[in-house]
Design a protein around this motif. Sequence first.
Motif, PDB file in Angstrom:
ATOM      1  N   ILE A 117      55.108  50.685  44.170  1.00  0.00           N
ATOM      2  CA  ILE A 117      54.356  51.935  44.242  1.00  0.00           C
ATOM      3  C   ILE A 117      53.070  51.773  45.065  1.00  0.00           C
ATOM      4  O   ILE A 117      52.639  52.706  45.753  1.00  0.00           O
ATOM      5  N   PHE A 118      52.470  50.598  45.011  1.00  0.00           N
ATOM      6  CA  PHE A 118      51.268  50.355  45.819  1.00  0.00           C
ATOM      7  C   PHE A 118      51.637  50.073  47.272  1.00  0.00           C
ATOM      8  O   PHE A 118      50.935  50.515  48.197  1.00  0.00           O
ATOM      9  N   GLN A 119      52.729  49.354  47.479  1.00  0.00           N
ATOM     10  CA  GLN A 119      53.183  49.087  48.843  1.00  0.00           C
ATOM     11  C   GLN A 119      53.481  50.386  49.587  1.00  0.00           C
ATOM     12  O   GLN A 119      53.135  50.538  50.766  1.00  0.00           O
ATOM     13  N   ILE A 120      54.104  51.324  48.905  1.00  0.00           N
ATOM     14  CA  ILE A 120      54.443  52.603  49.538  1.00  0.00           C
ATOM     15  C   ILE A 120      53.182  53.341  49.948  1.00  0.00           C
ATOM     16  O   ILE A 120      53.120  53.938  51.031  1.00  0.00           O
ATOM     17  N   HIS A 121      52.148  53.313  49.110  1.00  0.00           N
ATOM     18  CA  HIS A 121      50.900  53.995  49.467  1.00  0.00           C
ATOM     19  C   HIS A 121      50.277  53.388  50.722  1.00  0.00           C
ATOM     20  O   HIS A 121      49.810  54.117  51.608  1.00  0.00           O
ATOM     21  N   ILE A 122      50.250  52.063  50.796  1.00  0.00           N
ATOM     22  CA  ILE A 122      49.686  51.416  51.978  1.00  0.00           C
ATOM     23  C   ILE A 122      50.530  51.741  53.203  1.00  0.00           C
ATOM     24  O   ILE A 122      50.004  52.030  54.293  1.00  0.00           O
ATOM     25  N   ALA A 123      51.855  51.713  53.043  1.00  0.00           N
ATOM     26  CA  ALA A 123      52.757  52.021  54.155  1.00  0.00           C
ATOM     27  C   ALA A 123      52.560  53.455  54.648  1.00  0.00           C
ATOM     28  O   ALA A 123      52.601  53.719  55.862  1.00  0.00           O
ATOM     29  N   MET A 124      52.343  54.389  53.722  1.00  0.00           N
ATOM     30  CA  MET A 124      52.145  55.786  54.112  1.00  0.00           C
ATOM     31  C   MET A 124      50.926  55.945  55.009  1.00  0.00           C
ATOM     32  O   MET A 124      50.958  56.683  56.001  1.00  0.00           O
ATOM     33  N   VAL A 125      49.840  55.281  54.659  1.00  0.00           N
ATOM     34  CA  VAL A 125      48.604  55.400  55.437  1.00  0.00           C
ATOM     35  C   VAL A 125      48.847  54.957  56.871  1.00  0.00           C
ATOM     36  O   VAL A 125      48.473  55.641  57.829  1.00  0.00           O
ATOM     37  N   TYR A 126      49.477  53.796  57.026  1.00  0.00           N
ATOM     38  CA  TYR A 126      49.760  53.297  58.369  1.00  0.00           C
ATOM     39  C   TYR A 126      50.738  54.203  59.114  1.00  0.00           C
ATOM     40  O   TYR A 126      50.483  54.637  60.242  1.00  0.00           O
ATOM     41  N   PHE A 127      51.875  54.493  58.475  1.00  0.00           N
ATOM     42  CA  PHE A 127      52.960  55.186  59.178  1.00  0.00           C
ATOM     43  C   PHE A 127      52.560  56.602  59.582  1.00  0.00           C
ATOM     44  O   PHE A 127      52.745  57.003  60.736  1.00  0.00           O
ATOM     45  N   PHE A 128      51.989  57.353  58.653  1.00  0.00           N
ATOM     46  CA  PHE A 128      51.602  58.721  58.988  1.00  0.00           C
ATOM     47  C   PHE A 128      50.401  58.743  59.928  1.00  0.00           C
ATOM     48  O   PHE A 128      50.240  59.679  60.718  1.00  0.00           O
ATOM     49  N   GLY A 129      49.552  57.705  59.854  1.00  0.00           N
ATOM     50  CA  GLY A 129      48.490  57.578  60.840  1.00  0.00           C
ATOM     51  C   GLY A 129      49.062  57.397  62.227  1.00  0.00           C
ATOM     52  O   GLY A 129      48.509  57.898  63.218  1.00  0.00           O
ATOM     53  N   GLY A 130      50.187  56.676  62.331  1.00  0.00           N
ATOM     54  CA  GLY A 130      50.863  56.515  63.613  1.00  0.00           C
ATOM     55  C   GLY A 130      51.532  57.789  64.078  1.00  0.00           C
ATOM     56  O   GLY A 130      51.469  58.147  65.262  1.00  0.00           O
ATOM     57  N   ILE A 131      52.189  58.495  63.149  1.00  0.00           N
ATOM     58  CA  ILE A 131      52.829  59.773  63.487  1.00  0.00           C
ATOM     59  C   ILE A 131      51.808  60.739  64.085  1.00  0.00           C
ATOM     60  O   ILE A 131      52.072  61.442  65.063  1.00  0.00           O
ATOM     61  N   ALA A 132      50.603  60.770  63.495  1.00  0.00           N
ATOM     62  CA  ALA A 132      49.561  61.685  63.966  1.00  0.00           C
ATOM     63  C   ALA A 132      49.116  61.363  65.386  1.00  0.00           C
ATOM     64  O   ALA A 132      48.623  62.248  66.109  1.00  0.00           O
ATOM     65  N   LYS A 133      49.300  60.107  65.802  1.00  0.00           N
ATOM     66  CA  LYS A 133      48.883  59.715  67.150  1.00  0.00           C
ATOM     67  C   LYS A 133      49.869  60.164  68.230  1.00  0.00           C
ATOM     68  O   LYS A 133      49.560  60.078  69.425  1.00  0.00           O
TER      69      LYS A 133
END
Length: 441
Positions: free
Chosen positions: A150-166
């Motif tokens: 559950i914590f890994q998914i939260h960290i992954a979301m920050v990175y991945f969606f930060g990339g999508i926004a770029k």
Amino acid sequence: MNSILNNLNKSSPSIGLGVFRMLFGLIMLWEVIYFYRIGLIENFIFLPSTLFNYDFLPLSSMSEPAMQLILAGMLLSTVLITIGYYFRVASFYLFLSLSYIHLLDKGLYNNHIYLICLVCLMFSISNADASLTLKKSRASLQIPRWQYLIFQIHIAMVYFFGGIAKINPYWLNMHPVKEILAIRAKNSGFEFISTPLVENFIMYGGLIFDMSIPFLLWYKRTRVPAIILALFFNLSNAWIFRDINIFPFFMIGALILFLDQEKVESYLKRFNLPIPKQKIHTRILTKPILIGLSIYFIIQFLLPFRHFLYPGYVDWTGEGQHFAWRMKIQHREIEEMKFALFDLDKREIHEIDPKDLINLSQYQQMSLHPHMAVQFAEYLRQLALKKLQIRNCMVKSKIKVTFNGSEPLYVFDPDFDLLQISNQSSSINEFINSAPQARNY
């Protein structure tokens, strides 16, 4: 579902999550002390004449002594989290109090504070106090695997969606990379960081890193180089961006969640840490909890895409930017920000400098989120009625900004009455000037 539950409930050493909990507590202790240093309650809640509520949750602040007591409770909760004493109660309190304070005003919004609130919520249902805790009755050698996930998914979301926004035309045209690096080069004296080579490295490297790092961390064969990349990425962010405070250090601390926990336990035993002896499985994942977490994560996965529901270029209009991990994808400089209240009955004009009524954080956020200007106009209308008995008025604005290398442009037409925009409107895009074209370099 039984197969999924069995897999997620497999045992994993608890020591790694215990280390993460301690690092989190110490980092948050640092953050709450920072809140005291900047006068969070005095300068950000009570100094401004008005607060900018969220439409979905219009909260009001308590009295100043009560708010100070809440902040003191936050300080205590970080200590309790660090030592693992009354850990889940302290985590849930920190989730509630931090969420409450930062939902009082849009001017306080920060992506890393949002992430911390979510992590606190997850802590409150976990056994992160199973190791390195003063409460020996909680000690357990093993915890279920899902508590790491559950914590890994939260960290992954920050990175991945930060990339999508770029993935947008401005980022791919080197904005706001060029503007941010130029400012940092000027302030630091290291002119080389504003060269095309570094700009291209940051632009392409940042996009590729954000999109790929969660998967590289999860995959065993790429984990070590991924951790080295993540360390470099976060440390460079801490140096380039002077306004992200604890965020890069929090993300560095979270890397322990992706390591092989058997190896972590074996390594930490060398330091004679108080690792518990008994093997007790705690907080087993059940079907109701799995369904609840699934709904929670579906919502978290959908929120970053809600900007597709709004017309126009949302980075310019400010819609769908909160709670979506859209980080460092725009740069604005305020050229002008003034308001004028027109008394239509007396034919008088009252010029208003917003800096006289709001704080610097609200002032800057208003340039990013035009809806705050509409809220401010409504506040001016109410203030005029209360203080000057003006019942028939208009409020106009001159908010001129540069946007990702563009020429200065007014957000709203200076002749437009902001009071015409209904507070119930789902979108204000039709009232905002068209997004500027990025300057070509």
